[in-house]
Design a protein around this motif. Structure first.
Motif, PDB file in Angstrom:
ATOM      1  N   ASP A 266     -72.806  32.291   2.993  1.00  0.00           N
ATOM      2  CA  ASP A 266     -71.454  32.702   3.384  1.00  0.00           C
ATOM      3  C   ASP A 266     -71.102  34.042   2.732  1.00  0.00           C
ATOM      4  N   SER A 267     -71.506  34.208   1.466  1.00  0.00           N
ATOM      5  CA  SER A 267     -71.211  35.471   0.783  1.00  0.00           C
ATOM      6  C   SER A 267     -71.935  36.631   1.461  1.00  0.00           C
ATOM      7  N   LEU A 268     -73.200  36.426   1.801  1.00  0.00           N
ATOM      8  CA  LEU A 268     -73.980  37.499   2.427  1.00  0.00           C
ATOM      9  C   LEU A 268     -73.404  37.837   3.802  1.00  0.00           C
ATOM     10  N   ARG A 269     -73.021  36.809   4.541  1.00  0.00           N
ATOM     11  CA  ARG A 269     -72.438  37.023   5.867  1.00  0.00           C
ATOM     12  C   ARG A 269     -71.106  37.785   5.750  1.00  0.00           C
ATOM     13  N   THR A 270     -70.319  37.439   4.734  1.00  0.00           N
ATOM     14  CA  THR A 270     -69.007  38.079   4.577  1.00  0.00           C
ATOM     15  C   THR A 270     -69.171  39.551   4.198  1.00  0.00           C
ATOM     16  N   VAL A 271     -70.150  39.830   3.343  1.00  0.00           N
ATOM     17  CA  VAL A 271     -70.453  41.227   3.009  1.00  0.00           C
ATOM     18  C   VAL A 271     -70.835  41.974   4.297  1.00  0.00           C
TER      19      VAL A 271
END
Ligand code: V47
Length: 382
Positions: A266-271
């Motif tokens: 989720d963090s990578l996608r949000t970045v």
């Protein structure tokens, strides 16, 4: 669906609200990351920024009651409540003058009992000790609180603080702009419009700012896209935002502790989606304190071009259960960036280059460090 978005990205065309939602929902995060990486490399090549900075929270007393916060104490005298005297904060800078920070980043609670002169003196003292230090202090939420509490306009607050030494504003306090979510998670502080207005006024005064988004709690993907597009609209108007920082929600010890923390994916996608939607904001930070140094390293291939800095004394994420280290040395940040196959560039707060580091031939760089450590370790074995 992604093909249409890909051709827009390749042509440098602006993405829409619906594109943003599609990207958040797309099952293959690596494909989304590759698109964001295209934009990241178009803007910055392999260059990856960091700085030597120092975090200070001089008071955790706060009249606001944000559901996600594990740091604030409602009043002075409550267990764990702490307000530094300005001299104590100055001493923290003095103690670091052998390897001095180029930036001091202050985020505080909204303290109802301090005179405005406390904040002015704090800044003046820092500049007296180190005249060239950049002061990135007080979120837009704090500036709005000062205006209401001390009877000034946003502009008057910013002008007085600038006279005392303030150089820029950090991005904290943005959370999620959507009014329904905002009311539920932080109902008694600056609204989205007030947050954006403080940034608008700062930009009008020639003062750069950053912006953030707190993700991974009760918000939907649509709320995230809405948040990003409100920032993009402000930036179209003012061009004063330097960097955007997505902040991963940490659940320990706060009013949303029953929620799980967002995952690495989720963090990578949000970045990645942030990089793709915010086509007018130059820098995107993978804040290692919030997403861990390990995930931040991978984020450098998902759209991020900056890892923030050495930090030293972070307490907001520590209180909320972060397992990231309290500080990283400049050498550790350089290695983290090199091992990700990027080019480390030490910067000041305004992205002037302080020092360019060499590119490391991969994977030799990682191997060499390990070989050296292993040799040392073997020496001390019986
Ligand atoms: O405003 C508070 C967030 C922010 C939690 O401008 C939480 O360069 C997750 O804004 N879980 C402070 N987040 C940090 C911040 C920041 C960090 C790095 C760089 C910059 C910059 C700004 O932390 C707060 C709030 O939005 N926060 N509690 C929590 N439990």
């Amino acid at each position: 669906m992604l093909e249409a978005i890909r051709s827009k990205v390749e042509r440098g065309e602006r993405l829409s609200f619906d594109d943003g939602v599609v990207l958040f929902r797309h099952p293959d995060v690596v494909e989304v990351g590759q698109l964001a990486n295209l934009v990241r490399e178009r803007l910055h090549g392999d260059r990856t920024y960091f700085n030597r900075n120092m975090r200070i929270e001089t008071t955790n007393v706060c009249v606001a009651s944000c559901l996600f916060c594990s740091f604030a104490k409602l009043e002075e005298g409550a267990p764990g409540a702490r307000t530094m005297r300005v001299e104590e904060a100055w001493r923290e800078l003095e103690a670091r003058l052998d390897d001095p920070p180029s930036e001091i980043h202050v985020v505080n609670g909204l303290h109802p009992g301090l005179p405005f002169s406390y904040y002015e003196e704090l800044l003046t003292g820092f500049k007296r000790i180190k005249p060239d230090v950049h002061l990135k202090c007080f979120t837009a939420v704090e500036i709005h609180f000062f205006a209401a509490h001390y009877g000034m306009t946003h502009r008057e607050v910013l002008e007085r603080l600038r006279r005392a030494g303030l150089d820029s504003l950090p991005g904290g306090g943005a959370e999620i702009f959507d009014p329904e979510v905002r009311t539920r998670i932080s109902h008694d502080k600056a609204t989205a419009d007030e947050y954006l207005e403080v940034h608008r006024v700062a930009h009008g005064l020639g003062m750069p700012t950053n912006a953030t988004m707190l993700y991974g709690h009760i918000e939907t993907f649509e709320h995230r896209v809405d948040h990003l597009l409100r920032l993009r609209a402000l930036q179209d108007e003012t061009r004063g935002l330097q960097a955007f920082i997505p902040l991963a929600f940490h659940p320990d010890g706060n009013g949303m502790r029953s929620l799980p923390a967002p995952t690495a994916v989720d963090s990578l996608r949000t970045v990645a989606v942030s990089r793709l939607l915010l086509d007018n904001v130059p820098h995107l930070k993978a804040y290692w304190v919030s997403m861990t140094p390990e995930v931040a390293q991978i984020a450098l291939r998902f759209g991020a071009d900056d890892v923030d800095g050495t930090i030293v004394h972070e307490t907001i994420y520590r209180a909320a259960g972060s397992r990231a280290p309290g500080a990283l040395t400049a050498a550790q940040l350089v290695r983290l960036i090199q091992e990700a196959g990027r080019l480390p560039v030490e910067r000041d707060t305004l992205y002037h280059v302080v020092r360019e580091h060499p590119r490391a031939a991969l994977p030799e760089a990682a191997l060499k460090v390990r070989e050296r450590k292993a040799a040392k370790h073997l020496e001390v074995l019986p």
